[in-house]
Enzyme design. Structure first.
Site, PDB file in Angstrom:
ATOM      1  N   CYS A 168      71.359  12.584  44.577  1.00  0.00           N
ATOM      2  CA  CYS A 168      71.526  13.030  43.317  1.00  0.00           C
ATOM      3  C   CYS A 168      70.358  12.980  42.378  1.00  0.00           C
ATOM      4  O   CYS A 168      70.111  13.839  41.679  1.00  0.00           O
ATOM      5  CB  CYS A 168      72.606  12.247  42.470  1.00  0.00           C
ATOM      6  SG  CYS A 168      72.216  10.384  42.819  1.00  0.00           S
ATOM      7  N   HIS A 433      73.972   6.821  39.937  1.00  0.00           N
ATOM      8  CA  HIS A 433      74.085   8.085  40.347  1.00  0.00           C
ATOM      9  C   HIS A 433      73.243   8.840  39.250  1.00  0.00           C
ATOM     10  O   HIS A 433      73.235   8.475  37.939  1.00  0.00           O
ATOM     11  CB  HIS A 433      75.526   8.333  40.206  1.00  0.00           C
ATOM     12  CG  HIS A 433      75.696   9.805  40.353  1.00  0.00           C
ATOM     13  ND1 HIS A 433      75.498  10.341  41.610  1.00  0.00           N
ATOM     14  CD2 HIS A 433      76.468  10.902  39.805  1.00  0.00           C
ATOM     15  CE1 HIS A 433      75.896  11.679  41.427  1.00  0.00           C
ATOM     16  NE2 HIS A 433      76.410  12.101  40.486  1.00  0.00           N
TER      17      HIS A 433
END
Length: 482
Positions: A168, A433
């Site tokens: 990510c 994330h």
């Protein structure tokens, strides 16, 4: 992070027959039936959508805690907590009690066994249903890309990037840069075609592995570090030759930069420096004899400290008192600073290291201004995150007061408008994330790996930004020059 709740929360068998049919990445939420961002509870194997869809996975956890707060905890309730879930697309594990992504496992390795089972289910479903899924994608892709905007149907025209395993950090940077050499071009072009549900950037990822050894493997990486490596390598690759002229003939040392020079890094100017390149003037003054030293430094981004007085403020509405703004961070970067004992300046006049002051001026602003907020810092042996909300403008960021010669700038040349934001979710640089917000054709999109959703300016403005991308505002045609 190391989660202490896995033993009491991971209860399902790795090959549980309770899992839904089909590929895990396409499983539907048991509440809203959305197949975007499915998460599976590692206590009961129920599937719900993630927080960036309708948040039913988090609600499932919250609902499971109600009996524990209203009644005396029984031994069974203590063991069954529905605390830990797994992303069915990236196979990352998240604990709601820790409010962070998890890197450890149970003593029996149940998390990894569930992860491998989901991967096998995904591969099996992909192999057996390949032709069927292709037909379904062809017929449903266009419909899934249609949204209601102002009462009329319009195409989303945006494509997500698949998470290849803790990638990510790469996806967020690529999705941000897309608002602006071959594999990079293919990936950026694919982002705005909207011709498929998600693009898988394996080719670019393997090129990254080849030329950037630091990013090999599937562990989480720092998005800002990746962005700098990416831009630096693109810059170096584009230096190969200039119209057949030898590089040695046209190279110019960055120390010889002046106000009229282009921004050069490693002595050369490329499309990378033409877009992101600016020039800083670094002034150092000896406090003993007053000698002034000036140095010109090229930059592709500016790394800004969050002032210490704001570091305990976590959210926009958490407490009364002054709000940390982007201007506070810029002012901290450019304010006059007295160097401490570990940074004594070697004064050529005094011929010894002396106490001194330092100040930065921006001599040349770039077309795309990239501002990195330094949210991670070392304390003892740990790298902690500064989770402070920093207010930033979506339009009209005025950089004129930070220029060395503001009187030589036009009225529009110092104004910048926001085009992209990278956000880090979680508490540590090695976990968590990354997602990104990006503007395209007057609309804002939220990129969460393969999931792309239309969003609004208010939502963007509430984000705890990690990296901000601003584009220089162009003067209106026919406007008079002052």
């Amino acid at each position: 992070m190391e989660c202490p709740h896995l033993g009491s929360s991971v209860c399902i068998a790795p090959d549980s027959a309770k899992f839904p049919q089909g590929s895990p990445s396409s499983w539907c939420c048991s509440v809203c039936r959305s197949n975007k961002s499915p998460w599976v509870c590692l206590t009961c194997s129920s599937v719900h959508c993630g927080r960036y869809v309708n948040g039913h996975a988090k609600k499932h956890y919250e609902d499971a805690q109600i009996p524990m707060t209203n009644h005396k905890k029984t031994e069974k309730q203590e063991k069954v907590q529905h605390t830990v879930c797994m992303d069915c697309s990236s196979y990352s594990t998240y604990c709601y009690r820790c409010d962070d992504f998890v890197v450890n496992d149970t003593k029996l390795g149940l998390v990894q066994k569930v992860r491998e089972h989901l991967q096998n289910l995904e591969n099996s479903a992909f192999t057996s249903d390949r032709h069927r899924k292709r037909k379904l994608l062809e017929s449903s892709s266009l419909n899934s890309k249609l949204l209601k905007v102002n009462g009329s149907t319009t195409a989303l025209c945006a494509t997500g990037l698949r998470n290849l395993g803790n990638t990510c950090f790469m996806n967020a940077i690529l999705q941000s840069l897309s608002s602006l050499v071959e594999e990079f071009r293919k990936t950026l072009c694919a982002l705005w075609q909207g011709s498929q549900t998600a693009f898988s950037p394996e080719s670019l990822f393997y090129v990254v592995w080849k030329i950037m050894p630091n990013f090999r493997g599937y562990q989480q990486q720092d998005a800002h570090e990746f962005m700098r490596y990416l831009l630096d390598h693109l810059h170096l690759e584009l230096q190969g030759g200039f119209n057949g002229v030898s590089r040695s003939v046209i190279l110019q040392e960055s120390s010889n930069l002046s106000a009229s020079n282009k921004c050069c890094i490693n002595g050369a100017s490329t499309v990378v420096t033409a877009i992101f390149g600016g020039i800083l003037q670094n002034e150092v003054n000896c406090l003993i004899c007053g000698t002034e030293s000036r140095k010109f430094d090229p930059f592709l981004d500016l790394s800004l400290d969050i002032p210490s007085q704001f570091r305990n403020k976590r959210t926009k509405n958490q407490e009364s008192g002054p709000m940390c703004t982007l201007r506070d961070c810029l002012r901290s970067f450019t304010d006059l600073e007295e160097l401490d004992e570990t940074e004594l300046y070697m004064c050529h006049k005094c011929k010894k290291k002396q106490k001194s002051t330092k100040k930065f001026w921006i001599q040349k602003l770039p077309k795309v201004l990239c501002l990195h907020l330094k949210r991670f810092h070392w304390t003892a042996y740990l790298r902690n995150k500064v989770d402070t909300y920093v207010e930033f403008p979506l339009r009209g960021l005025d950089m004129k007061c930070y220029l060395l010669e503001p009187e030589n700038s036009g009225p529009e040349s110092c104004l910048y408008d926001l085009v992209a934001v990278v956000v880090h979710h979680g508490s540590g640089v090695g976990s968590g994330h990354y997602t990104a917000y990006a503007a395209h054709e007057g609309r804002w999109f939220h990129f969460n790996d393969s999931t792309v959703t239309l969003t609004d300016e208010e939502t963007v403005g509430k984000a705890k930004a990690y990296i901000l991308f601003y584009v220089e505002r162009q003067a209106k045609p026919g406007a008079e020059k002052l």
